[in-house]
Write an enzyme that holds these catalytic residues in place. Structure first.
Site, mmCIF file in Angstrom:
data_model
loop_
_atom_site.group_PDB
_atom_site.id
_atom_site.type_symbol
_atom_site.label_atom_id
_atom_site.label_comp_id
_atom_site.label_asym_id
_atom_site.label_seq_id
_atom_site.Cartn_x
_atom_site.Cartn_y
_atom_site.Cartn_z
ATOM 1 N N SER A 144 1.059 -0.894 -0.096
ATOM 2 C CA SER A 144 0.083 -0.293 -0.083
ATOM 3 C C SER A 144 0.988 1.408 -0.323
ATOM 4 O O SER A 144 1.788 1.317 0.568
ATOM 5 C CB SER A 144 -1.034 -0.183 1.193
ATOM 6 O OG SER A 144 -1.473 0.903 1.281
ATOM 7 N N TYR A 157 -2.256 -0.974 10.120
ATOM 8 C CA TYR A 157 -1.882 -1.294 8.569
ATOM 9 C C TYR A 157 -0.522 -0.051 7.910
ATOM 10 O O TYR A 157 0.309 -1.350 7.881
ATOM 11 C CB TYR A 157 -2.933 -0.270 8.443
ATOM 12 C CG TYR A 157 -3.472 -0.749 6.674
ATOM 13 C CD1 TYR A 157 -3.906 -1.664 6.238
ATOM 14 C CD2 TYR A 157 -2.694 -0.131 6.108
ATOM 15 C CE1 TYR A 157 -3.831 -1.751 5.138
ATOM 16 C CE2 TYR A 157 -2.900 0.112 4.508
ATOM 17 C CZ TYR A 157 -3.237 -0.945 3.921
ATOM 18 O OH TYR A 157 -3.914 -1.136 2.954
ATOM 19 N N LYS A 161 2.159 -2.778 6.779
ATOM 20 C CA LYS A 161 2.665 -3.391 5.857
ATOM 21 C C LYS A 161 4.225 -2.321 4.737
ATOM 22 O O LYS A 161 4.654 -2.945 4.112
ATOM 23 C CB LYS A 161 1.927 -2.231 4.417
ATOM 24 C CG LYS A 161 -0.360 -2.322 4.801
ATOM 25 C CD LYS A 161 -0.399 -3.584 3.355
ATOM 26 C CE LYS A 161 -1.878 -3.884 2.809
ATOM 27 N NZ LYS A 161 -2.072 -5.492 2.392
HETATM 28 P P1 NDP Z 1 -11.598 -6.182 0.186
HETATM 29 O O1 NDP Z 1 -11.613 -5.759 1.799
HETATM 30 O O2 NDP Z 1 -12.145 -5.964 -0.915
HETATM 31 O O3 NDP Z 1 -10.948 -7.788 -0.339
HETATM 32 C C1 NDP Z 1 -10.505 -8.375 1.648
HETATM 33 C C2 NDP Z 1 -10.040 -9.526 -0.034
HETATM 34 O O4 NDP Z 1 -9.462 -10.300 1.357
HETATM 35 C C3 NDP Z 1 -11.674 -10.302 0.291
HETATM 36 O O5 NDP Z 1 -11.420 -11.491 -0.489
HETATM 37 C C4 NDP Z 1 -11.503 -11.300 2.268
HETATM 38 O O6 NDP Z 1 -12.269 -12.553 1.563
HETATM 39 C C5 NDP Z 1 -10.127 -11.618 1.822
HETATM 40 N N1 NDP Z 1 -8.672 -12.045 3.017
HETATM 41 C C6 NDP Z 1 -9.074 -10.987 4.492
HETATM 42 N N2 NDP Z 1 -8.724 -11.134 5.225
HETATM 43 C C7 NDP Z 1 -8.616 -13.060 5.093
HETATM 44 C C8 NDP Z 1 -7.677 -13.835 5.811
HETATM 45 N N3 NDP Z 1 -7.529 -13.426 6.769
HETATM 46 N N4 NDP Z 1 -7.789 -14.232 5.501
HETATM 47 C C9 NDP Z 1 -7.678 -15.065 4.477
HETATM 48 N N5 NDP Z 1 -8.218 -13.754 2.847
HETATM 49 C C10 NDP Z 1 -8.600 -13.001 3.600
HETATM 50 O O7 NDP Z 1 -9.926 -5.737 -0.564
HETATM 51 P P2 NDP Z 1 -9.663 -4.915 -1.333
HETATM 52 O O8 NDP Z 1 -9.885 -5.476 -2.896
HETATM 53 O O9 NDP Z 1 -9.639 -3.028 -0.811
HETATM 54 O O10 NDP Z 1 -7.583 -4.703 -0.889
HETATM 55 C C11 NDP Z 1 -7.434 -6.313 -1.448
HETATM 56 C C12 NDP Z 1 -6.031 -5.777 -0.792
HETATM 57 O O11 NDP Z 1 -4.973 -4.142 -0.727
HETATM 58 C C13 NDP Z 1 -5.408 -5.130 0.807
HETATM 59 O O12 NDP Z 1 -3.712 -6.551 1.250
HETATM 60 C C14 NDP Z 1 -5.547 -3.533 1.117
HETATM 61 O O13 NDP Z 1 -4.566 -3.180 1.974
HETATM 62 C C15 NDP Z 1 -4.777 -3.532 -0.727
HETATM 63 N N6 NDP Z 1 -4.471 -2.066 -0.745
HETATM 64 C C16 NDP Z 1 -6.717 -1.722 -1.213
HETATM 65 C C17 NDP Z 1 -6.659 -0.217 -1.007
HETATM 66 C C18 NDP Z 1 -7.728 0.496 -1.350
HETATM 67 O O14 NDP Z 1 -7.499 1.872 -1.659
HETATM 68 N N7 NDP Z 1 -9.190 -0.447 -1.458
HETATM 69 C C19 NDP Z 1 -5.221 0.702 -1.675
HETATM 70 C C20 NDP Z 1 -3.911 0.283 -0.671
HETATM 71 C C21 NDP Z 1 -3.766 -1.043 -0.350
HETATM 72 P P3 NDP Z 1 -13.349 -13.051 3.223
HETATM 73 O O15 NDP Z 1 -13.453 -11.929 4.044
HETATM 74 O O16 NDP Z 1 -13.940 -13.976 2.955
HETATM 75 O O17 NDP Z 1 -11.678 -13.187 4.003
#
Ligand code: NDP
Length: 264
Positions: A144, A157, A161
């Site tokens: 991130s 976070y 990260k």
């Molecule tokens: P979402 O919240 O939309 O999706 C998160 C995904 O991770 C889901 O599939 C969730 O499924 C899964 N997940 C969460 N915790 C676990 C766990 N313990 N084990 C297995 N799976 C897990 O996230 P985003 O698409 O927004 O973000 C994806 C990545 O990008 C993250 O790492 C985030 O930090 C990074 N990011 C996002 C930004 C943004 O603006 N959106 C900006 C910068 C970085 P489930 O809940 O079923 O486990």
């Protein structure tokens, strides 16, 4: 352009929604088979089915918690069983936090350390031998912009990260002799369903729309004055996985609409 991804096997943690799902579609559109790993097994299954249905590739859904050693081990074993090993690992599962350092207890720090860092350690350690056997591979860490430019409300976070970026560099050094390329991507604002949900909740009954709220954030933080779509950031991951990025090793790339305020 042939990206050389046909019949590669890609493991995407958090591939059931948002950025991970978009990366899954992006890789599958190039002919890669996709493993979707997330805690909610049903949602992972419908994402995997959607990817298979749209692109005609093989998919596997795993309902696992990557913040645990057992969850990571399940991925390693099931991928071996179903596909004979992985070629690509996208460490994408992650989530934002909200706390102050003075108030957050140890177990919250520990959870984010396990989710953002140990998942990458365990999956890298578990899947790299499969990649070595298959002649090489790619590992990408979805970090991130907060790894470098922290947001004030989420110190846990930001810190975990940043650790993931450093881990990525170390893993890159260790694995490049085996033809495994490791890189990190630091995204800026990306409009996932989770952002829409938060914006909807925060604007309920205020007379503002969620779109207004999102635009306000974009105006404040991103010189490009909009969020990215998951698909447009996924394109960058697909490129890094491809044969067109064979000299990209051990780097951290920003895809942030100009949000980073410094040069690195
Ligand atoms: P979402 O919240 O939309 O999706 C998160 C995904 O991770 C889901 O599939 C969730 O499924 C899964 N997940 C969460 N915790 C676990 C766990 N313990 N084990 C297995 N799976 C897990 O996230 P985003 O698409 O927004 O973000 C994806 C990545 O990008 C993250 O790492 C985030 O930090 C990074 N990011 C996002 C930004 C943004 O603006 N959106 C900006 C910068 C970085 P489930 O809940 O079923 O486990």
């Amino acid at each position: 352009m042939d990206l050389g991804l046909r019949d590669k096997v890609a493991v995407i943690t958090g591939g059931s929604i948002g950025i991970g799902l978009a990366i899954g579609h992006g890789l599958a559109a190039e002919g890669a088979h996709v493993v979707v790993a997330a805690r909610d097994g049903e949602r992972a299954k419908s994402a995997a089915d959607e990817i298979a249905g749209r692109h005609g590739v093989r998919t596997l859904a795993l309902g696992v918690d990557v913040a645990t050693a057992a969850g990571c081990e399940t991925i390693v074993q099931e991928v071996e069983k179903a596909f004979g090993g992985a070629d690509i690992l996208i460490n994408n599962a992650g989530t934002g936090s909200n706390e102050t350092i003075l108030e957050a207890p140890d177990d919250k720090w520990q959870y984010y350390w396990d989710l953002h860092v140990m998942a990458a350690v365990r999956l890298g350690r578990g899947l790299a031998p499969q990649m070595i056997r298959r002649g090489g591979g790619v590992v990408l860490h979805n970090c991130s912009i907060c790894a470098t430019q922290p947001l004030w409300y989420e110190p846990i976070y930001n810190t975990t990260k940043a650790a993931l970026v450093m881990f990525s560099k170390n893993l890159a050094n260790e694995l490049i002799p085996h033809n495994i390329r490791v890189n990190a991507v630091n995204l800026g604002l990306t409009l996932t369903p989770d952002w829409v949900k938060t914006a909807t909740q925060l604007t309920e009954g205020t007379g503002r729309t969620w779109q207004d709220y999102i635009q306000g954030i974009a105006d404040e933080f991103a010189p490009i004055k909009r969020f990215a779509s998951p698909e447009e950031v996924a394109n960058f991951f697909v490129f890094l996985c491809s044969d067109k990025a064979t000299y990209s090793v051990g780097s951290t790339y920003y895809v942030d609409g100009g949000m980073l305020k410094t040069v690195t």
